[in-house]
Design an enzyme around this catalytic site. Structure first.
Site, PDB file in Angstrom:
ATOM      1  N   ASN A 152       0.798  -1.223   0.000  1.00 39.08           N
ATOM      2  CA  ASN A 152       0.000   0.000   0.000  1.00 39.08           C
ATOM      3  C   ASN A 152       0.833   1.277   0.000  1.00 39.08           C
ATOM      4  O   ASN A 152       0.364   2.327  -0.406  1.00 39.08           O
ATOM      5  CB  ASN A 152      -0.955   0.009   1.192  1.00 39.08           C
ATOM      6  CG  ASN A 152      -0.288  -0.388   2.489  1.00 39.08           C
ATOM      7  OD1 ASN A 152       0.309  -1.469   2.597  1.00 39.08           O
ATOM      8  ND2 ASN A 152      -0.357   0.479   3.470  1.00 39.08           N
ATOM      9  N   SER A 200     -11.037  -5.201   0.107  1.00 40.93           N
ATOM     10  CA  SER A 200     -11.846  -4.155   0.727  1.00 40.93           C
ATOM     11  C   SER A 200     -12.531  -3.316  -0.346  1.00 40.93           C
ATOM     12  O   SER A 200     -11.953  -3.053  -1.398  1.00 40.93           O
ATOM     13  CB  SER A 200     -10.943  -3.278   1.591  1.00 40.93           C
ATOM     14  OG  SER A 200     -11.689  -2.252   2.193  1.00 40.93           O
ATOM     15  N   CYS A 326       1.811   9.506  12.818  1.00 39.91           N
ATOM     16  CA  CYS A 326       2.098  10.336  13.983  1.00 39.91           C
ATOM     17  C   CYS A 326       1.670   9.603  15.234  1.00 39.91           C
ATOM     18  O   CYS A 326       0.499   9.296  15.410  1.00 39.91           O
ATOM     19  CB  CYS A 326       1.326  11.650  13.890  1.00 39.91           C
ATOM     20  SG  CYS A 326       2.131  12.830  12.830  1.00 39.91           S
TER      21      CYS A 326
HETATM   22  C1  PLP Z   1      -6.491  -0.372   3.426  1.00 34.19           C
HETATM   23  C2  PLP Z   1      -5.749  -1.632   3.644  1.00 34.19           C
HETATM   24  C3  PLP Z   1      -6.165  -2.567   4.615  1.00 34.19           C
HETATM   25  C4  PLP Z   1      -7.320  -2.295   5.535  1.00 34.19           C
HETATM   26  O1  PLP Z   1      -8.549  -2.339   4.867  1.00 34.19           O
HETATM   27  P1  PLP Z   1      -9.840  -1.667   5.565  1.00 34.19           P
HETATM   28  O2  PLP Z   1     -10.971  -2.072   4.693  1.00 34.19           O
HETATM   29  O3  PLP Z   1      -9.596  -0.189   5.559  1.00 34.19           O
HETATM   30  O4  PLP Z   1      -9.932  -2.231   6.937  1.00 34.19           O
HETATM   31  C5  PLP Z   1      -5.463  -3.735   4.736  1.00 34.19           C
HETATM   32  N1  PLP Z   1      -4.407  -4.004   3.949  1.00 34.19           N
HETATM   33  C6  PLP Z   1      -3.973  -3.159   3.005  1.00 34.19           C
HETATM   34  C7  PLP Z   1      -2.820  -3.533   2.138  1.00 34.19           C
HETATM   35  C8  PLP Z   1      -4.627  -1.940   2.817  1.00 34.19           C
HETATM   36  O5  PLP Z   1      -4.195  -1.090   1.888  1.00 34.19           O
END
Ligand code: PLP
Length: 386
Positions: A152, A200, A326
């Site tokens: 991410n 997600s 932070c």
């Molecule tokens: C955003 C994210 C999550 C968490 O997903 P949510 O739906 O916000 O709980 C987990 N893993 C990665 C790689 C993400 O980018």
């Protein structure tokens, strides 16, 4: 406003919100009830489950809706551990990487307190996990291997097919946190050695608070949440009907646009990276230049704090992000950038820009121009930079 923080969340599509509306208003029936009114909700969930499944080429029965990526990650790790304990393995062992999302890393941390052994594998400069390192980390008591499909922060796409094959040769289930990859790059999970996959909705232009865990038919995974019989007895709780419907719509749109989006976004990404590297001195790209998500740009600007850049971008109405978090007033450098070998200082010099399918070349140019000006000004003032 120019929004370049699409790895954090995306703007729900108009069609998504429209598809959801009836389920927030007149179609409020509980899908578990037996009257026809409830069947409207039940049928809507079934349709959404199929849309979601189609995007990764799996059967709808393997999709279990959750509240999001975090819950899906928690579910698979916690259940792998508890299942092993139930089967008499005293210290179950889980293999993961140092660059996972906190939903994985902090769950591992909490399982360690219960006696779980965790190996967090290092990565190379570009953030790649070496499949051979996965193989070498396997122990007799290894109960799960969990490596993300794409990172991410730096956008690196991991060799999950190779890693999954290694897991399967050793008879160990393989999970991938595909929250960033799902709907952004093609994935045919029916042909991949994957037992569990987390995704997600809000990262692919759907609503927040909904996601799923894919569980391969062969796995006997138990529920994380106990209660009613929803999600085939594996995830209790009255369904988030509107959220699930919106997620289904987002998946349908994502599937139809996948190839075009990838092409368009990676062109814009490369255009932006090239301009920034050419027009600003002492900048470097974090993450793999090739094995990279189409929407991710992550750069370090030598001699300047990323946080300062973000504040000045914000004053110009530009939303971007840094990997750092932070905590109690101090800025922790990103664990991902540290794992790729950057010093804490270098890690604090980075920012992440993640574009969407509606980002324009004009917006990219505006952000690049702003960065040229901002980095120039900050460097003039910086005692660190000469
Ligand atoms: C955003 C994210 C999550 C968490 O997903 P949510 O739906 O916000 O709980 C987990 N893993 C990665 C790689 C993400 O980018």
């Amino acid at each position: 406003m120019i929004y370049m923080d699409n790895a954090a969340t995306t703007m729900p599509k108009k069609e998504v919100v429209e598809a959801m509306m009836p389920y927030l208003t007149e179609n409020y029936g509980n899908p578990s009830a037996i009257y026809q009114f409830a069947n409207i909700s039940k049928a809507a969930i079934a349709k959404a489950r199929k849309e979601v499944a189609d995007l990764i080429h799996v059967r709808p029965e393997t999709i279990y809706f959750t509240s999001g990526g975090t819950e899906s990650d928690n579910w698979v790790l916690q259940e792998a551990f508890h299942n092993a304990i139930r089967n008499g393995i005293k210290e179950p062992h889980i293999i993961t990487s140092r660059i996972e999302h906190h939903a994985i890393l902090h769950t591992c941390q909490s399982l360690r307190e219960l006696g779980c052994q965790v190996t967090m594998l290092p990565v190379d400069h570009n953030g790649l996990v070496d499949p051979r390192a996965v193989r070498d980390a396997i122990q007799e008591n290894t109960v799960l291997i969990s490596i993300m499909a794409a990172n991410n922060e730096i956008g690196t796409i991991e060799p999950i097919t190779e890693i999954g094959e290694i897991a399967h040769r050793a008879g160990i289930p393989f999970h991938t946190d595909a929250v960033q990859a799902f709907g952004q790059i093609p994935m045919d999970v029916s042909k991949m050695p994957i037992d569990y996959l987390s995704a997600s909705s809000h990262k692919i232009y759907g609503p927040k608070g909904v996601g799923f865990l894919y569980i391969n038919e062969k796995q006997k995974t138990k529920a994380l949440l106990h209660g009613g019989g929803q999600e085939r007895n594996r995830r209790a709780g009255t369904e988030n009907v509107a959220g699930i419907v919106g997620f289904g719509k987002a998946c349908e749109l994502a599937r139809n646009s996948l190839e075009d989006r990838m092409q368009r976004e990676s062109n814009l990404r490369d255009y932006m990276i090239n301009r920034l590297l050419k027009e600003i001195s002492d900048v470097h790209l974090n993450g793999d230049p090739i094995k990279r998500l189409p929407n991710n740009i992550n750069l370090s600007f030598h001699g300047i704090e990323g946080e300062s850049i973000l504040i000045m971008l914000d004053m110009r109405g530009i939303c971007a992000s840094s990997g750092s978090a932070c905590t109690a007033g101090s800025i922790d450098p990103s664990h991902v950038l540290i794992a790729t070998g950057l010093s804490p200082e270098e890690a604090r010099e980075s920012i992440r820009l993640t574009i969407s399918d509606t980002t324009t070349k004009d917006e990219v140019d505006q952000v690049v121009d702003a960065l040229i000006e901002i980095t120039g000004r900050l460097r003039e003032m910086s005692p660190l930079y000469s």
